[in-house]
Design an enzyme around this catalytic site. Structure first.
Site, mmCIF file in Angstrom:
data_model
loop_
_atom_site.group_PDB
_atom_site.id
_atom_site.type_symbol
_atom_site.label_atom_id
_atom_site.label_comp_id
_atom_site.label_asym_id
_atom_site.label_seq_id
_atom_site.Cartn_x
_atom_site.Cartn_y
_atom_site.Cartn_z
ATOM 1 N N SER A 15 0.811 -1.229 0.000
ATOM 2 C CA SER A 15 0.000 0.000 0.000
ATOM 3 C C SER A 15 0.841 1.275 0.000
ATOM 4 O O SER A 15 0.281 2.378 -0.007
ATOM 5 C CB SER A 15 -0.956 0.006 1.198
ATOM 6 O OG SER A 15 -0.238 -0.006 2.411
ATOM 7 N N SER A 16 2.172 1.155 0.024
ATOM 8 C CA SER A 16 2.991 2.375 0.114
ATOM 9 C C SER A 16 4.399 2.142 -0.434
ATOM 10 O O SER A 16 4.885 1.009 -0.489
ATOM 11 C CB SER A 16 3.087 2.803 1.598
ATOM 12 O OG SER A 16 3.847 3.976 1.744
ATOM 13 N N ASP A 62 -2.098 -7.555 10.067
ATOM 14 C CA ASP A 62 -0.874 -7.128 10.759
ATOM 15 C C ASP A 62 0.038 -8.346 10.827
ATOM 16 O O ASP A 62 -0.315 -9.352 11.463
ATOM 17 C CB ASP A 62 -1.254 -6.649 12.175
ATOM 18 C CG ASP A 62 -0.048 -6.146 12.959
ATOM 19 O OD1 ASP A 62 1.100 -6.378 12.516
ATOM 20 O OD2 ASP A 62 -0.265 -5.515 14.012
ATOM 21 N N SER A 136 15.651 -5.546 3.830
ATOM 22 C CA SER A 136 16.580 -5.121 4.887
ATOM 23 C C SER A 136 16.824 -3.618 4.740
ATOM 24 O O SER A 136 15.860 -2.869 4.558
ATOM 25 C CB SER A 136 17.863 -5.945 4.750
ATOM 26 O OG SER A 136 18.828 -5.503 5.648
ATOM 27 N N THR A 183 10.456 7.788 -0.146
ATOM 28 C CA THR A 183 9.135 7.184 0.109
ATOM 29 C C THR A 183 8.519 7.864 1.338
ATOM 30 O O THR A 183 9.210 8.600 2.057
ATOM 31 C CB THR A 183 9.244 5.676 0.425
ATOM 32 O OG1 THR A 183 9.810 5.540 1.736
ATOM 33 C CG2 THR A 183 10.064 4.907 -0.584
#
Ligand SMILES: NC(=O)c1ccc[n+]([C@@H]2O[C@H](COP(=O)([O-])OP(=O)(O)OC[C@H]3O[C@@H](n4cnc5c(N)ncnc54)[C@H](OP(=O)(O)O)[C@@H]3O)[C@@H](O)[C@H]2O)c1
Length: 243
Positions: A15-16, A62, A136, A183
């Site tokens: 989603s991002s 989650d 990572s 981002t």
């Protein structure tokens, strides 16, 4: 990217940021993609940004919660690739005297226990030529003050990747290690100094710019598609480890 066309892929963090860029890339190649994140609203926003194609679905979960991870794979069934770009680093970038254990715990949960649970519940559903790719980060190699928790968790994740590559073979397990990439996560690291912080790094890096989410999506696509790569940490950081 021909190798992953038509495959079924779960992208946690889709989603991002980097996960969203990867989702776009996989959808364009014809893959069937499920994006996963905790926030329904973020998932909806991402789906809308991607124009809700028929080969995209979204599930709120989650990955720090084992019941939710197990439920996720029950819903999805057999699949080809699992990717996680998830990270919850809110409040985790602090000098030692201000370190908040709850914030540190969320980093461990999103970047270590989460991947562990994804492997535990996802690997039994993966096809033998499938793959798992985690994320990572440069903090493990060029730690900065305030970054001790993230540096340590990235290093732990890389150890996990090597062990899982052996245990889960022939399923391939790899990680991409991004450098500084523009981002939304930067609002947690630099707040309203995001732009000047990234600009200053761009001037120092051998490539003369910071990364874009698509740079990392490209690297993850390689790791998913290359059948001879496992247990590898792929550094995509503009030469950051050299400066
Ligand atoms: N950007 C950089 O400069 C940089 C540098 C080095 C390494 N990295 C690493 O690269 C990865 C991707 O970063 P990014 O910049 O693309 O981050 P981002 O834009 O903040 O995206 C993070 C994604 O992870 C999801 N997420 C977080 N915790 C989760 C959880 N517990 N369960 C499920 N989903 C969860 C978020 O959705 P919800 O909030 O809705 O859950 C979101 O979709 C991270 O692992 C980060 O540590 C980034």
């Amino acid at each position: 990217m021909a190798d992953i066309a038509k495959s079924k892929i779960v992208i946690v963090g889709g989603s991002s940021g980097m996960g969203l860029a990867l989702t776009r890339r996989c959808l364009d190649s014809g893959a069937n993609v499920t994006i996963v994140g905790r926030s329904e609203e973020k998932l909806k926003r991402a789906s809308n940004a991607l124009q809700n194609p028929p080969n995209l679905s979204a599930i709120a979960a989650d990955i720090a919660r084992e019941d939710q991870v197990a439920g996720l794979f029950e819903r999805i069934g057999q699949l080809d690739h699992i990717v996680s770009t998830a990270a919850d680093i809110e409040g985790a970038y602090e000098l030692l005297p201000a370190v908040d254990l709850k914030a540190a715990q969320r980093v461990v949960e999103s970047k270590f226990y989460g991947p562990l649970l994804l492997a535990k519940h996802g690997a039994p559903r993966l096809l033998a030529n499938g793959s798992i790719t985690f994320t990572s980060g440069i903090a493990a190699y060029r730690p900065a003050a305030r970054g001790s928790v993230v540096a340590a968790v990235n290093a732990a994740l890389e150890g996990l990747v090597r062990a899982l590559a052996v245990e889960l073979a022939p399923i391939r397990v790899n990680a991409v290690s991004p450098g500084w990439v523009d981002t939304p996560i930067w609002s947690f690291v630099a707040g309203d100094r995001k732009e000047e912080t990234l600009d200053a790094m761009a001037k120092r890096l051998p490539v003369g710019r910071v990364g874009q989410p698509e740079d990392i999506a490209d690297a993850i696509a390689f790791l998913m598609g290359n059948g001879f790569t496992t247990g590898t940490i792929l550094h995509v950081e503009g030469g950051h480890r050299l400066i």
